[in-house]
Design a protein around this motif. Structure first.
Motif, PDB file in Angstrom:
ATOM      1  N   GLU A 121      52.160 -81.336  21.222  1.00 40.84           N
ATOM      2  CA  GLU A 121      52.174 -82.534  20.392  1.00 40.84           C
ATOM      3  C   GLU A 121      52.452 -83.759  21.255  1.00 40.84           C
ATOM      4  O   GLU A 121      53.171 -83.690  22.259  1.00 40.84           O
ATOM      5  CB  GLU A 121      53.203 -82.430  19.264  1.00 40.84           C
ATOM      6  CG  GLU A 121      54.642 -82.429  19.698  1.00 40.84           C
ATOM      7  CD  GLU A 121      55.605 -82.190  18.530  1.00 40.84           C
ATOM      8  OE1 GLU A 121      55.154 -81.741  17.464  1.00 40.84           O
ATOM      9  OE2 GLU A 121      56.815 -82.452  18.704  1.00 40.84           O
ATOM     10  N   VAL A 122      51.863 -84.862  20.863  1.00 40.50           N
ATOM     11  CA  VAL A 122      52.080 -86.156  21.499  1.00 40.50           C
ATOM     12  C   VAL A 122      52.967 -86.976  20.583  1.00 40.50           C
ATOM     13  O   VAL A 122      52.626 -87.193  19.405  1.00 40.50           O
ATOM     14  CB  VAL A 122      50.751 -86.900  21.741  1.00 40.50           C
ATOM     15  CG1 VAL A 122      51.016 -88.276  22.352  1.00 40.50           C
ATOM     16  CG2 VAL A 122      49.834 -86.075  22.636  1.00 40.50           C
ATOM     17  N   GLU A 123      54.099 -87.431  21.098  1.00 43.24           N
ATOM     18  CA  GLU A 123      55.002 -88.277  20.329  1.00 43.24           C
ATOM     19  C   GLU A 123      55.056 -89.650  20.991  1.00 43.24           C
ATOM     20  O   GLU A 123      55.303 -89.766  22.199  1.00 43.24           O
ATOM     21  CB  GLU A 123      56.397 -87.670  20.256  1.00 43.24           C
ATOM     22  CG  GLU A 123      57.351 -88.472  19.370  1.00 43.24           C
ATOM     23  CD  GLU A 123      58.724 -87.835  19.243  1.00 43.24           C
ATOM     24  OE1 GLU A 123      59.663 -88.553  18.857  1.00 43.24           O
ATOM     25  OE2 GLU A 123      58.849 -86.634  19.549  1.00 43.24           O
ATOM     26  N   THR A 124      54.820 -90.697  20.194  1.00 43.30           N
ATOM     27  CA  THR A 124      54.849 -92.070  20.701  1.00 43.30           C
ATOM     28  C   THR A 124      55.836 -92.887  19.871  1.00 43.30           C
ATOM     29  O   THR A 124      55.697 -92.977  18.647  1.00 43.30           O
ATOM     30  CB  THR A 124      53.453 -92.717  20.637  1.00 43.30           C
ATOM     31  OG1 THR A 124      53.013 -92.747  19.286  1.00 43.30           O
ATOM     32  CG2 THR A 124      52.448 -91.939  21.477  1.00 43.30           C
ATOM     33  N   ASP A 125      56.830 -93.428  20.531  1.00 45.81           N
ATOM     34  CA  ASP A 125      57.840 -94.263  19.863  1.00 45.81           C
ATOM     35  C   ASP A 125      58.384 -93.600  18.599  1.00 45.81           C
ATOM     36  O   ASP A 125      58.504 -94.217  17.528  1.00 45.81           O
ATOM     37  CB  ASP A 125      57.253 -95.644  19.536  1.00 45.81           C
ATOM     38  CG  ASP A 125      56.922 -96.437  20.786  1.00 45.81           C
ATOM     39  OD1 ASP A 125      57.556 -96.188  21.835  1.00 45.81           O
ATOM     40  OD2 ASP A 125      56.017 -97.288  20.732  1.00 45.81           O
ATOM     41  N   GLY A 126      58.671 -92.288  18.715  1.00 41.42           N
ATOM     42  CA  GLY A 126      59.300 -91.570  17.618  1.00 41.42           C
ATOM     43  C   GLY A 126      58.364 -91.058  16.557  1.00 41.42           C
ATOM     44  O   GLY A 126      58.820 -90.489  15.554  1.00 41.42           O
ATOM     45  N   ARG A 127      57.052 -91.213  16.749  1.00 42.81           N
ATOM     46  CA  ARG A 127      56.077 -90.758  15.747  1.00 42.81           C
ATOM     47  C   ARG A 127      55.108 -89.789  16.393  1.00 42.81           C
ATOM     48  O   ARG A 127      54.665 -90.004  17.535  1.00 42.81           O
ATOM     49  CB  ARG A 127      55.301 -91.959  15.190  1.00 42.81           C
ATOM     50  CG  ARG A 127      54.279 -91.612  14.113  1.00 42.81           C
ATOM     51  CD  ARG A 127      53.549 -92.859  13.655  1.00 42.81           C
ATOM     52  NE  ARG A 127      52.722 -93.399  14.718  1.00 42.81           N
ATOM     53  CZ  ARG A 127      51.460 -93.021  14.961  1.00 42.81           C
ATOM     54  NH1 ARG A 127      50.901 -92.077  14.221  1.00 42.81           N
ATOM     55  NH2 ARG A 127      50.763 -93.583  15.927  1.00 42.81           N
ATOM     56  N   VAL A 128      54.782 -88.706  15.683  1.00 42.19           N
ATOM     57  CA  VAL A 128      53.815 -87.744  16.197  1.00 42.19           C
ATOM     58  C   VAL A 128      52.414 -88.313  16.039  1.00 42.19           C
ATOM     59  O   VAL A 128      51.936 -88.519  14.917  1.00 42.19           O
ATOM     60  CB  VAL A 128      53.930 -86.384  15.477  1.00 42.19           C
ATOM     61  CG1 VAL A 128      52.836 -85.434  15.950  1.00 42.19           C
ATOM     62  CG2 VAL A 128      55.298 -85.772  15.720  1.00 42.19           C
ATOM     63  N   ALA A 129      51.757 -88.563  17.173  1.00 40.31           N
ATOM     64  CA  ALA A 129      50.409 -89.114  17.140  1.00 40.31           C
ATOM     65  C   ALA A 129      49.349 -88.027  17.073  1.00 40.31           C
ATOM     66  O   ALA A 129      48.249 -88.247  16.550  1.00 40.31           O
ATOM     67  CB  ALA A 129      50.175 -89.992  18.372  1.00 40.31           C
TER      68      ALA A 129
END
Length: 793
Positions: A121-129
């Protein structure tokens, strides 16, 4: 009651990703799948991370750029999670994360037969993208059929040879969201037991060759008089995973034997410069990296006419050519290419000094040959130099050897096996602490032994000889398991990691319980089962019924475990066994290797090896005080020169693994540092000159990059520089200035509190030194060399 499992160190978790794989194919041998997620970001994230694990191996591209290879290896049914920082890799707008996964589902010394999967999983600024089976954009997948599935194993120990059938833009799916991508159905797999990666990410720096050694021509389809077929081809079945020979798409090792070199021209001067090489059919070029490297073989190939291109490789230059089968493996990667331009790179790491590019048919231009390194990153804070450049060269070869064998576990070699062997690890681990200032790789290695409930199909209590791996034939080395205990005591002294030591207590107790049934009337181990291994020498033939070197390790393990766990009875038993072995094995001149059972009587043989003497001194069965005659002979007659003098030829010679290194340790222990240094050059300098790494054997017929020899870094810090002991736990440094011939030496060792630096110069009997230690360290200076000491600074 203490837990029998080590505590999780920052146990990883996925926010929402699930383990997935193409439906119904997770238990299929050698399937390669491509996963990709295409997602949009409103702005460049402040923080981004890709969490990823899987079986068996993967490589990652982010927006077309190579990110890395993983995961770090874990034990049976446990999976280490890599957390790749993506800061600076993602864009505002569209992004592509592509993961190629090699799902081997095959046993070996390097791999465990786990059902294939990817969890990412890719997480960006606390959100799963993006994720596999979870929140954000879903990863889609397709089978990468361009890698031939029914290929032979690379070696008995490793799967699988890489064979490819490629067309231009075969990899466009990794960079272009609009590229064709026929997604297939994925199935969610059972939840996985996740553990932390535990070790730093390797370095992936691309290295270029320094010269072109030769060029020439070769035959195709030549008759082979004595066709070599490795057990990796012939022994496929219930005990070794792979495809039977009759099902293979191609037997590359057979085809290569029919391609002998016909003509070869060695290149010198301007002709040897690294420039693009245009190859017609049946032409080759040999590229030289100068020293052994480990990593992923790559090149840009412009295919003018449909071509078959094979890259063979080896650790040596042999008369300008490459011996691809020297290690008993099929050291080659093959590509069938339609006309076009290709940026190629292997999916598996290999070890080599030389690469031979062969155009079997068609025509092509080969350029930008490279090796993308796969090695430990944090070994260069340590430094060493001295007045003898030969010693400095051996140190650098030892460092290079260690870093290529310590990416995620402590390996024997990064080539033929990539296996985490016991005994090897005892020596390799010492180098890790000296070079990196931590024992993270060793902790992973030991933790892998701590986590599984048991190691089927081994007898209860026994440990695998190498791990993580899967030897389905049930083979093990009983005395290697004893080296595990000896190493565990040193690990505790290096780290103070009581939690892991306590978690392994049950393992140690069960191991000793296993050995109980082999104890004879004297308490010695007799008629041990499976494969007893003393060293690669004649000593490996004197193994039954009582093998004295094995019993020396046994008492060493009892003593180490007794001290670790407060079991005084084990310590007392170890000392008693010393006396038994002295009485039985020492014949008044040398220690004998074995005794055989004749009825009820145990008869000591006349089999005597050099390495047996070093086992005796290393484990305190022999000492210079108790055995002055033997000590005098070992110091004055044995050593690297005995191969020339042939003195005491009835005492079988030792080999590099492990006799020579035990000899050097014994010389150091009893203060013969000057002799240690001279003999270290005799044993290792020629290796460092030829490959830039240190070898498994004294000759070049086996691995020329063997992890245990990284131990020389630790030994040279101790015996050349003079940093006798560095006790990080108790914050104490002991400096020992022993007699030697060096005019100056300097070095630094990293520690968690800062570097320890020592430099000294010697003029006659006067020695001036500068020592820097972190705050709070105590220093003891010993002067067995009798120098007039002057501390400066």
């Amino acid at each position: 009651m203490p837990s029998d499992r080590p505590p999780a160190s920052a146990a990883p978790r996925f926010v929402s990703a699930k383990p997935v794989w193409p439906r119904g194919r997770e238990r299929e041998v050698n399937v390669t799948a491509g996963f990709r997620a295409v997602f949009n970001l409103a702005q460049v994230p402040r923080h981004a991370v890709l969490r990823c694990t899987g079986a068996t191996h993967y490589r990652i591209y982010v927006n077309g750029a190579y990110l890395g290879h993983g995961p770090a290896r874990g034990p049976k049914d446990f999976f280490r999670v890599d957390e790749w920082p993506l800061d600076g890799h993602l864009n505002a707008g569209a992004n592509i994360v592509a993961v190629e996964v090699c799902g081997y589902y095959a046993c070996g010394y390097y791999t465990i037969r786990h059902p294939s999967f990817l969890q990412a999983e890719v997480e960006t600024d606390g959100r799963v993208a993006a994720s596999t089976g979870g929140q954000g954009r879903r990863f889609q997948a397709k089978i990468l059929a361009e890698r031939v599935q029914k290929a032979q194993r690379y070696s008995f120990q490793r799967p699988f040879v890489e064979l490819y059938r490629l067309r231009p833009s075969y990899d466009a799916w990794r960079t272009n969201p609009k590229a064709p991508f026929r997604a297939i159905a994925l199935a969610t797999q059972r939840p996985k037991r996740l553990i932390a990666r535990g070790v730093p990410f390797p370095t992936f720096e691309c290295r270029a060759p320094g010269r072109v050694v030769s060029e020439g021509s070769f035959s195709v389809g030549a008759k082979v008089k004595d066709l070599w077929k490795d057990r990796a081809v012939t022994k496929i079945g219930p005990l070794l995973d792979g495809y039977p020979e009759k099902e293979l798409a191609q037997v590359l090792s057979t085809d290569l034997q029919g391609m002998p070199t016909r003509s070869l021209r060695k290149l010198k001067g301007p002709a040897a410069r690294v420039t693009p090489k245009r190859l017609a059919a049946r032409r080759f070029a040999v590229w030289d990296f100068g020293v052994n490297r480990t990593g992923f073989i790559g090149a840009r190939v412009t295919c003018h006419r449909a071509a078959r291109v094979i890259f063979t490789f080896d650790e040596l230059v042999q008369d300008g050519d490459v011996n691809w089968r020297r290690l008993g493996a099929c050291s080659a990667v093959q590509y069938d290419l339609a006309p076009g331009i290709y940026d190629l790179e292997s999916q598996e790491p290999y070890t080599l000094r030389t690469v031979k590019s062969m155009c079997v048919r068609g025509s092509c231009t080969v350029e930008a040959v490279h090796l993308r390194e796969y090695a430990a990153p944090d070994v260069f804070e340590a430094s060493f130099a001295c007045s003898d450049p030969r010693v400095s060269l051996v140190f650098e070869a030892a460092r290079e050897t260690y870093r290529q064998n310590a990416t995620d576990v402590l390996m024997d070699c990064p080539s033929r096996e990539r296996a985490g062997w016991l005994c090897d690890s005892f020596f390799t681990a010492r180098a890790g602490m000296a070079l990196s200032g931590h024992a993270k790789v060793e902790r992973n290695f030991l933790e892998n032994y701590a986590l599984p409930k048991r190691f089927a199909p081994l007898p209860d209590g026994m440990l695998p000889m190498c791990y993580p791996g899967e030897q389905r034939d049930g083979r093990f080395i009983p005395n290697w398991a004893l080296w595990f205990v000896v190493e565990l005591e040193e690990y505790f002294a290096r780290t103070g990691d009581r939690a892991l030591v306590d978690a392994l207590k049950v393992r140690v107790e069960k191991l000793f319980k296993y050995f109980e049934r082999f104890r004879n009337e004297s308490g010695l181990l007799e008629k041990l089962e499976s494969w007893i291994f003393v060293e690669w020498s004649k000593a490996n033939t004197f193994l039954q019924d009582v093998n004295y070197p094995t019993n020396m390790v046994y008492l060493g393990a009892l003593e180490a475990a007794g001290r670790l766990y407060g079991r005084r009875a084990w310590v007392r038993e170890a000392e008693r066994l010393r006396g038994v072995i002295r009485r039985q094995s020492f014949d008044g001149q040398f220690f004998v290797d074995n005794a055989t059972r004749e009825g009820k009587r145990l008869k000591v043989t006349r089999n005597r090896t050099e390495v047996c003497q070093y086992y005796a001194f290393f484990f305190g069965v022999a000492t210079p005080r108790l055995h002055p005659g033997l000590w005098r002979v070992l110091c004055s007659i044995f050593g690297p020169e005995r191969h020339k003098t042939k003195r005491y030829k009835e005492i079988h010679f030792a080999n590099a693994f492990i006799g020579n290194i035990l000899r050097l340790e014994v010389l150091s222990r009893y203060g013969r540092c000057k002799q240690f240094l001279g003999e270290a050059l005799g044993y290792y300098h020629y290796m460092a000159e030829r490959t830039g790494t240190l070898w498994e054997f004294m000759g070049d017929t086996a691995s020329c990059n063997h992890g245990f020899a990284g131990h020389l870094c630790h030994a040279l810090f101790r015996d050349a520089l003079g940093l006798g002991t560095v006790d990080i736990l108790n914050r104490k440094v002991t400096v020992r200035f022993a007699p030697q011939d060096l005019a100056w030496c300097e070095g630094s060792l990293p520690t968690p509190g800062g570097a320890i630096r020592l430099r000294w110069t010697r003029t006659g009997r006067r020695l001036r030194y500068r020592l820097e230690v972190p705050a709070g360290y105590a220093v003891e200076v010993q002067n067995p060399g009798g120098y007039r000491l002057e501390r400066i600074g």
